[in-house]
Design a protein around this motif. Structure first.
Motif, PDB file in Angstrom:
ATOM      1  N   ILE A 239       0.836  -1.201   0.000  1.00  0.00           N
ATOM      2  CA  ILE A 239       0.000   0.000   0.000  1.00  0.00           C
ATOM      3  C   ILE A 239       0.869   1.248   0.000  1.00  0.00           C
ATOM      4  O   ILE A 239       0.630   2.207  -0.742  1.00  0.00           O
ATOM      5  CB  ILE A 239      -0.953  -0.010   1.212  1.00  0.00           C
ATOM      6  N   VAL A 240       1.925   1.232   0.845  1.00  0.00           N
ATOM      7  CA  VAL A 240       2.835   2.380   0.921  1.00  0.00           C
ATOM      8  C   VAL A 240       3.487   2.628  -0.435  1.00  0.00           C
ATOM      9  O   VAL A 240       3.570   3.770  -0.911  1.00  0.00           O
ATOM     10  CB  VAL A 240       3.914   2.156   1.999  1.00  0.00           C
ATOM     11  N   ASN A 241       3.922   1.558  -1.098  1.00  0.00           N
ATOM     12  CA  ASN A 241       4.564   1.701  -2.412  1.00  0.00           C
ATOM     13  C   ASN A 241       3.602   2.254  -3.458  1.00  0.00           C
ATOM     14  O   ASN A 241       3.966   3.093  -4.290  1.00  0.00           O
ATOM     15  CB  ASN A 241       5.126   0.367  -2.876  1.00  0.00           C
ATOM     16  N   ALA A 242       2.347   1.776  -3.424  1.00  0.00           N
ATOM     17  CA  ALA A 242       1.351   2.251  -4.391  1.00  0.00           C
ATOM     18  C   ALA A 242       1.038   3.725  -4.160  1.00  0.00           C
ATOM     19  O   ALA A 242       0.899   4.505  -5.105  1.00  0.00           O
ATOM     20  CB  ALA A 242       0.080   1.412  -4.286  1.00  0.00           C
ATOM     21  N   VAL A 243       0.924   4.108  -2.881  1.00  0.00           N
ATOM     22  CA  VAL A 243       0.663   5.520  -2.564  1.00  0.00           C
ATOM     23  C   VAL A 243       1.850   6.377  -2.994  1.00  0.00           C
ATOM     24  O   VAL A 243       1.688   7.477  -3.540  1.00  0.00           O
ATOM     25  CB  VAL A 243       0.376   5.685  -1.058  1.00  0.00           C
ATOM     26  N   LEU A 244       3.066   5.872  -2.763  1.00  0.00           N
ATOM     27  CA  LEU A 244       4.272   6.592  -3.170  1.00  0.00           C
ATOM     28  C   LEU A 244       4.317   6.735  -4.689  1.00  0.00           C
ATOM     29  O   LEU A 244       4.697   7.783  -5.221  1.00  0.00           O
ATOM     30  CB  LEU A 244       5.505   5.843  -2.667  1.00  0.00           C
ATOM     31  N   TYR A 245       3.898   5.696  -5.384  1.00  0.00           N
ATOM     32  CA  TYR A 245       3.825   5.714  -6.843  1.00  0.00           C
ATOM     33  C   TYR A 245       2.875   6.828  -7.306  1.00  0.00           C
ATOM     34  O   TYR A 245       3.191   7.605  -8.216  1.00  0.00           O
ATOM     35  CB  TYR A 245       3.340   4.349  -7.331  1.00  0.00           C
ATOM     36  N   GLY A 246       1.717   6.907  -6.657  1.00  0.00           N
ATOM     37  CA  GLY A 246       0.763   7.960  -6.982  1.00  0.00           C
ATOM     38  C   GLY A 246       1.323   9.342  -6.706  1.00  0.00           C
ATOM     39  O   GLY A 246       1.139  10.274  -7.502  1.00  0.00           O
ATOM     40  N   PHE A 247       2.032   9.477  -5.575  1.00  0.00           N
ATOM     41  CA  PHE A 247       2.639  10.765  -5.243  1.00  0.00           C
ATOM     42  C   PHE A 247       3.629  11.201  -6.319  1.00  0.00           C
ATOM     43  O   PHE A 247       3.663  12.373  -6.720  1.00  0.00           O
ATOM     44  CB  PHE A 247       3.348  10.679  -3.892  1.00  0.00           C
ATOM     45  N   PHE A 248       4.430  10.263  -6.800  1.00  0.00           N
ATOM     46  CA  PHE A 248       5.420  10.602  -7.825  1.00  0.00           C
ATOM     47  C   PHE A 248       4.750  10.985  -9.144  1.00  0.00           C
ATOM     48  O   PHE A 248       5.286  11.808  -9.900  1.00  0.00           O
ATOM     49  CB  PHE A 248       6.396   9.446  -8.034  1.00  0.00           C
ATOM     50  N   ILE A 249       3.590  10.409  -9.442  1.00  0.00           N
ATOM     51  CA  ILE A 249       2.859  10.810 -10.647  1.00  0.00           C
ATOM     52  C   ILE A 249       2.469  12.276 -10.549  1.00  0.00           C
ATOM     53  O   ILE A 249       2.655  13.058 -11.487  1.00  0.00           O
ATOM     54  CB  ILE A 249       1.607   9.924 -10.849  1.00  0.00           C
ATOM     55  N   VAL A 250       1.926  12.672  -9.382  1.00  0.00           N
ATOM     56  CA  VAL A 250       1.549  14.074  -9.166  1.00  0.00           C
ATOM     57  C   VAL A 250       2.788  14.966  -9.285  1.00  0.00           C
ATOM     58  O   VAL A 250       2.757  16.021  -9.935  1.00  0.00           O
ATOM     59  CB  VAL A 250       0.890  14.266  -7.780  1.00  0.00           C
ATOM     60  N   LEU A 251       3.893  14.543  -8.664  1.00  0.00           N
ATOM     61  CA  LEU A 251       5.121  15.334  -8.677  1.00  0.00           C
ATOM     62  C   LEU A 251       5.634  15.536 -10.096  1.00  0.00           C
ATOM     63  O   LEU A 251       6.052  16.641 -10.466  1.00  0.00           O
ATOM     64  CB  LEU A 251       6.193  14.630  -7.828  1.00  0.00           C
ATOM     65  N   ILE A 252       5.579  14.488 -10.909  1.00  0.00           N
ATOM     66  CA  ILE A 252       6.092  14.578 -12.284  1.00  0.00           C
ATOM     67  C   ILE A 252       5.308  15.604 -13.090  1.00  0.00           C
ATOM     68  O   ILE A 252       5.894  16.447 -13.791  1.00  0.00           O
ATOM     69  CB  ILE A 252       6.058  13.194 -12.956  1.00  0.00           C
ATOM     70  N   TYR A 253       3.975  15.562 -12.991  1.00  0.00           N
ATOM     71  CA  TYR A 253       3.180  16.516 -13.767  1.00  0.00           C
ATOM     72  C   TYR A 253       3.328  17.939 -13.215  1.00  0.00           C
ATOM     73  O   TYR A 253       3.263  18.910 -13.984  1.00  0.00           O
ATOM     74  CB  TYR A 253       1.715  16.081 -13.806  1.00  0.00           C
ATOM     75  N   PHE A 254       3.545  18.060 -11.911  1.00  0.00           N
ATOM     76  CA  PHE A 254       3.838  19.373 -11.343  1.00  0.00           C
ATOM     77  C   PHE A 254       5.154  19.911 -11.910  1.00  0.00           C
ATOM     78  O   PHE A 254       5.256  21.074 -12.312  1.00  0.00           O
ATOM     79  CB  PHE A 254       3.917  19.279  -9.816  1.00  0.00           C
ATOM     80  N   LEU A 255       6.173  19.050 -11.956  1.00  0.00           N
ATOM     81  CA  LEU A 255       7.478  19.475 -12.461  1.00  0.00           C
ATOM     82  C   LEU A 255       7.429  19.871 -13.929  1.00  0.00           C
ATOM     83  O   LEU A 255       8.182  20.742 -14.376  1.00  0.00           O
ATOM     84  CB  LEU A 255       8.506  18.353 -12.252  1.00  0.00           C
ATOM     85  N   LEU A 256       6.520  19.238 -14.686  1.00  0.00           N
ATOM     86  CA  LEU A 256       6.408  19.563 -16.107  1.00  0.00           C
ATOM     87  C   LEU A 256       5.961  21.006 -16.340  1.00  0.00           C
ATOM     88  O   LEU A 256       6.188  21.570 -17.412  1.00  0.00           O
ATOM     89  CB  LEU A 256       5.421  18.607 -16.791  1.00  0.00           C
ATOM     90  N   SER A 257       5.313  21.610 -15.329  1.00  0.00           N
ATOM     91  CA  SER A 257       4.850  22.993 -15.486  1.00  0.00           C
ATOM     92  C   SER A 257       5.936  24.011 -15.155  1.00  0.00           C
ATOM     93  O   SER A 257       5.804  25.191 -15.505  1.00  0.00           O
ATOM     94  CB  SER A 257       3.629  23.244 -14.588  1.00  0.00           C
ATOM     95  N   LEU A 258       6.998  23.588 -14.481  1.00  0.00           N
ATOM     96  CA  LEU A 258       8.003  24.546 -14.016  1.00  0.00           C
ATOM     97  C   LEU A 258       8.752  25.273 -15.132  1.00  0.00           C
ATOM     98  O   LEU A 258       9.119  26.438 -14.965  1.00  0.00           O
ATOM     99  CB  LEU A 258       9.007  23.846 -13.091  1.00  0.00           C
ATOM    100  N   PRO A 259       9.038  24.621 -16.288  1.00  0.00           N
ATOM    101  CA  PRO A 259       9.726  25.381 -17.346  1.00  0.00           C
ATOM    102  C   PRO A 259       9.006  26.657 -17.752  1.00  0.00           C
ATOM    103  O   PRO A 259       9.647  27.627 -18.150  1.00  0.00           O
ATOM    104  CB  PRO A 259       9.773  24.375 -18.510  1.00  0.00           C
ATOM    105  N   PHE A 260       7.687  26.683 -17.628  1.00  0.00           N
ATOM    106  CA  PHE A 260       6.957  27.892 -17.991  1.00  0.00           C
ATOM    107  C   PHE A 260       7.283  29.030 -17.025  1.00  0.00           C
ATOM    108  O   PHE A 260       7.285  30.199 -17.406  1.00  0.00           O
ATOM    109  CB  PHE A 260       5.450  27.619 -18.011  1.00  0.00           C
TER     110      PHE A 260
END
Length: 660
Positions: A239-260
Motif C-alpha cells: 500500500i505504501v509503495n502504491a501511494v508513493l507511486y501515486g505521489f510521484f505521478i503528481v510530482l512529475i506533472y507538477f514538475l512539467l509545469s516549471l519550465p513555464f
C-alpha cells in the motif's frame, strides 16, 4: 530526432511569445544631473513602473533572474565612476524556481551614480541600461540615456529626432487629467483570482479523470496495483509503495509545469500575448488540429521508445523509492499518446483563463496528475474495488474520439483570435458557431454509430453510456443552433465565440450589446460635452476573452445595461487593432526618456495612449471621466457585476456633484 523536434517547437513557441509582447513600455524612464563640484556629478536614473510590474535590482542574488546592468560608455577614458551605483527602495522575495531571495523594484526604480571627469571639457555622456521588466511575463529591455552635463541639448549624429508634426501629435496623445491620483486610490478589482486558480485545478483534475479512461492508461491500473500488492513483502508495504507511486505521478506533472515559470515567457492571459498575436494563434490552431486527428486514430503521438525503456530499466535496476519514481516516469512516457493532447487542451484552456498562464498551468497540471494518481492509491487501499472496474474495450476508443472532436472545437477558438485581431472578417460569429455546430453534429453521428473511424473495433450494440454521451452532444448542438438564431443567449460560452457585434449582419451594431459607442477618443469626448454626460473609457481588445465576459455577463445585467445606455458616453478603444492608420495620421511618438516609437496602427495608438495616461497595459481596463477630463473613480479591470455597478454609480454621483 523526435526529441529535437519537441525542443525546437518549445524554443519556437518561446521565441514567438517573447517577440509578441505589446509595444507599450510598462516603465517610463527619466534622468537628472546634479553638479557636485567642477569635476564631479551625480547621475540619477528613475523609472515609473506600471502597477504589478517589477524590475530586478543590479544586486539581485546570483543564480536567480537576470539582474539589471548599466553600461557607462567611455567610462575610464573620459570619466571615472565613484563607488558603486546606489539604488532606491527595493523589495526582496524568495523564489522557489531558483531557490534564492530575489531583489527587485516595484512602482518606482531609482539608481544614483557619482562620476568624476577625466576630461574637464566633457559636456555629454551616454549610458545604456539593460534590464528585465516582469509581470508574470518577463521582457528584456534596453534603455539609452543621452546625458548633457551642462544643460545643453544632447548632440548625436545617430540620435533619431521627430518632426514638428509628430511632436504635436505626440503631445496631443497625452491628457491633462485632473484628479489623476484617484485612479490608484481604491482597489475595486475583483478578488476572483484564487477561485479562478481552483477552477483551473478542477479543469486539470477533470482532464486527468478523462485520461484515466483512455486505452493508454486504464489497462495499467489493475496491472500496476496488483504488482505492488503481490510483489511487496506484506500488504502494508504494498500500500505504501502504491501511494508513493501515486505521489510521484503528481510530482512529475507538477514538475512539467516549471519550465513555464523558468522561461518567464508565457503571458497570463495570453489575453495580451497569445490572444493578440496572429501567428501564434495560427500556430496553436494547427497544433490542436494535429492533436485532434491523433485522437481520431490517423497517427499516434509517442515519445521515443528509448525513453520508456531507459526509465523501465532504471526502475528495475535501482529499486526502492527511486525505482518507484522511475516507474511513475515510465507511465508518463508510455501514456503520452493519450495524455499529450489532453495536456495540450489544458494549456489552451489556461491561456484563456484569468491570471498568470504559468501559475494556471501549475495548478492545472497538478490537478491532472492527482486525478491520474488517485486510482493507484485507492485501489491499493481497497483491492476488492478492482473487481468493479469495467473491462477494457471499444468504449475507450469512443472516449478518445470524443476528445478529438472537443480538441477540434478548441482549435477554432485560436483561429478566431487571429481573425479578430487581423480583422479579416472570415470567422464572423455566425460562421464560427456554424463550424462548432458541424463539429458537434459529427460527434453526435459518431456517438450514435452512424459512421466510424478506421481504428474502431467491431461494430457492437451501443452502450447506455455512449447513448447518454450522444444525447449530451445533441443538446449541445441544439443549444448552439438556438444561439445562432438569437433564441437564447450563449452566456455560458462567453469569451469563446466572437462578440455579437462581429456579425455577418451588416445592419448589426459594431458596439457591444448594441450600445452607442465611439472608437475614437476625441469624437467621444466631443459628444460627451454636447450631451453633458460622463465618459466610460473602455480599453479593450478584439481577442480579449475577459473583455467579452465583462460585456456579456456584467454589462448585460438589467441593473447595469440602462446605466451604460442612458447615463454614460461609451468610448471603446481597441489596443490590439492591427488596421493601419491613414498615412497622415501615422506619426513618431517620443517618450519622456527620449525613446521614439512609430505609431502606424490603431492598436499602437490606443495602446500607447493607455500606458502614458493610465499607467496600465492590460485589458479590459475601465476609467470614468468628465468631458473636461476629470477622473471620477479609480480604474478597474475584470470585476463582478455588483462591484462594477457600485463603481459606475459612484462615478455618476461624483459627476453630478461636480456639475452643481
Amino acid at each position: 530526432m523526435k526529441k529535437q523536434i519537441v525542443v525546437s517547437l518549445a524554443l519556437f513557441l518561446s521565441f514567438l511569445i517573447v517577440h509578441s509582447q505589446t509595444d507599450e513600455e510598462p516603465a517610463v524612464w527619466s534622468h537628472e544631473v546634479e553638479k557636485l563640484s567642477d569635476l564631479e556629478y551625480k547621475l540619477t536614473f528613475k523609472a515609473a513602473i506600471f502597477k504589478e510590474w517589477y524590475i530586478y535590482s543590479l544586486y539581485t542574488a546570483e543564480g536567480g533572474s537576470m539582474p539589471s546592468e548599466f553600461e557607462f560608455i567611455n567610462a575610464g577614458v573620459d570619466y571615472e565612476l565613484i563607488g558603486k551605483t546606489v539604488e532606491g527602495k527595493t523589495y526582496t522575495k524568495y523564489t522557489e524556481v531558483f531557490d534564492v531571495d530575489e531583489t527587485f523594484f516595484k512602482n518606482e526604480a531609482l539608481f544614483e551614480q557619482k562620476i568624476k571627469l577625466i576630461d574637464p571639457d566633457l559636456k555629454q555622456i551616454s549610458v545604456i541600461l539593460y534590464y528585465q521588466i516582469c509581470k508574470e511575463v518577463c521582457v528584456l529591455r534596453e534603455e539609452v540615456f543621452e546625458i548633457s552635463l551642462d544643460g545643453s541639448t544632447f548632440v548625436s549624429q545617430k540620435k533619431k529626432t521627430i518632426d514638428e508634426r509628430s511632436a504635436l501629435m505626440s503631445s496631443a496623445l497625452k491628457l491633462d487629467l485632473k484628479n489623476k491620483e484617484l485612479l490608484e486610490q481604491s482597489e475595486l478589482n475583483s478578488t476572483e483570482g484564487s477561485s479562478a486558480l481552483w477552477m483551473v485545478f478542477g479543469l486539470g483534475f477533470l482532464g486527468g479523470l478523462i485520461a484515466l479512461f483512455t486505452p493508454c492508461v486504464f489497462p495499467l491500473i489493475p496491472l500496476t496495483v496488483s504488482f505492488f500488492t503481490k510483489q511487496s513483502q506484506n500488504k502494508s508495504k504494498g500500500i505504501v509503495n502504491a501511494v508513493l507511486y501515486g505521489f510521484f505521478i503528481v510530482l512529475i506533472y507538477f514538475l512539467l509545469s516549471l519550465p513555464f515559470h523558468i522561461f518567464d515567457s508565457v503571458d497570463s492571459q495570453i489575453l495580451n500575448t497569445i490572444a493578440t498575436n496572429i501567428w501564434l494563434n495560427i500556430f496553436f490552431f494547427l497544433i490542436f488540429v494535429f492533436f485532434a486527428f491523433s485522437f481520431f486514430g490517423y497517427y499516434e503521438l509517442t515519445l521515443p521508445n528509448s525513453w520508456a525503456n531507459k526509465m523501465d530499466a532504471a526502475s528495475s535496476k535501482v529499486g526502492g523509492i527511486l525505482g518507484i519514481f522511475f516507474m511513475a516516469m515510465t507511465l508518463a512516457i508510455v501514456s503520452f499518446s493519450c495524455t499529450g493532447p489532453i495536456l495540450g487542451g489544458l494549456l489552451g484552456s489556461t491561456t484563456l483563463a484569468e491570471g498568470s498562464v504559468a501559475t494556471n498551468l501549475t495548478f492545472g497540471m497538478t490537478g491532472f496528475g492527482l486525478a491520474l494518481a488517485l486510482p493507484f492509491a485507492l485501489f491499493a487501499l481497497f483491492p476488492a474495488w478492482l473487481n468493479s472496474l469495467p473491462k477494457s474495450g471499444g468504449w475507450m476508443t469512443t472516449v478518445k474520439v470524443t476528445l478529438g472532436f472537443l480538441e477540434l472545437a478548441l482549435a477554432f477558438k485560436f483561429l478566431s483570435n487571429a481573425d479578430l485581431v487581423g480583422n479579416w472578417g472570415i470567422l464572423k460569429r455566425e460562421i464560427f458557431l456554424a463550424i462548432w455546430i458541424l463539429i458537434f453534429v459529427l460527434m453526435t453521428l459518431y456517438l450514435f454509430g452512424v459512421f466510424r473511424f478506421k481504428h474502431d473495433g467491431p461494430k457492437q450494440k451501443l452502450s447506455k453510456a455512449r447513448k447518454a454521451l450522444g444525447l449530451l452532444s445533441v443538446l449541445a448542438t441544439i443549444y448552439l443552433i438556438m444561439g445562432v438564431f438569437n433564441l437564447i443567449s450563449l452566456k455560458t460560452l462567453s469569451g469563446f465565440p466572437p462578440p455579437e457585434f462581429y456579425s455577418i449582419n451588416e445592419k448589426a451594431s459594431d458596439c457591444p450589446l448594441g450600445l452607442n459607442c465611439f472608437k475614437d477618443f476625441e469624437e467621444g469626448v466631443a459628444y460627451a460635452k454636447t450631451e453633458n454626460k460622463p465618459i466610460l473609457l473602455d480599453f479593450t481588445g478584439w481577442a480579449c476573452v475577459n473583455c467579452r465576459r465583462m460585456e456579456e455577463k456584467v454589462w448585460s445585467k438589467p441593473t447595469i445595461y440602462p446605466i451604460l445606455r442612458d447615463d454614460y458616453v461609451l468610448i471603446s478603444l481597441y489596443v490590439d487593432d492591427r488596421k493601419e492608420l491613414e498615412k497622415e495620421k501615422q506619426f513618431d511618438f517620443k517618450y519622456d526618456s527620449g525613446r521614439i516609437k512609430t505609431i502606424e496602427t490603431i492598436g499602437q495608438k490606443w495602446g500607447t495612449f493607455q500606458t502614458i495616461n493610465f499607467n496600465s497595459a492590460s485589458q479590459p481596463y475601465y476609467a470614468l471621466l468628465t468631458p473636461d477630463l476629470e477622473v471620477l473613480n479609480s480604474g478597474v479591470q475584470y470585476v463582478d457585476a455588483v462591484t462594477y455597478e457600485e463603481w459606475l454609480r459612484q462615478g455618476l454621483k461624483r459627476f453630478q456633484a461636480s456639475s452643481e
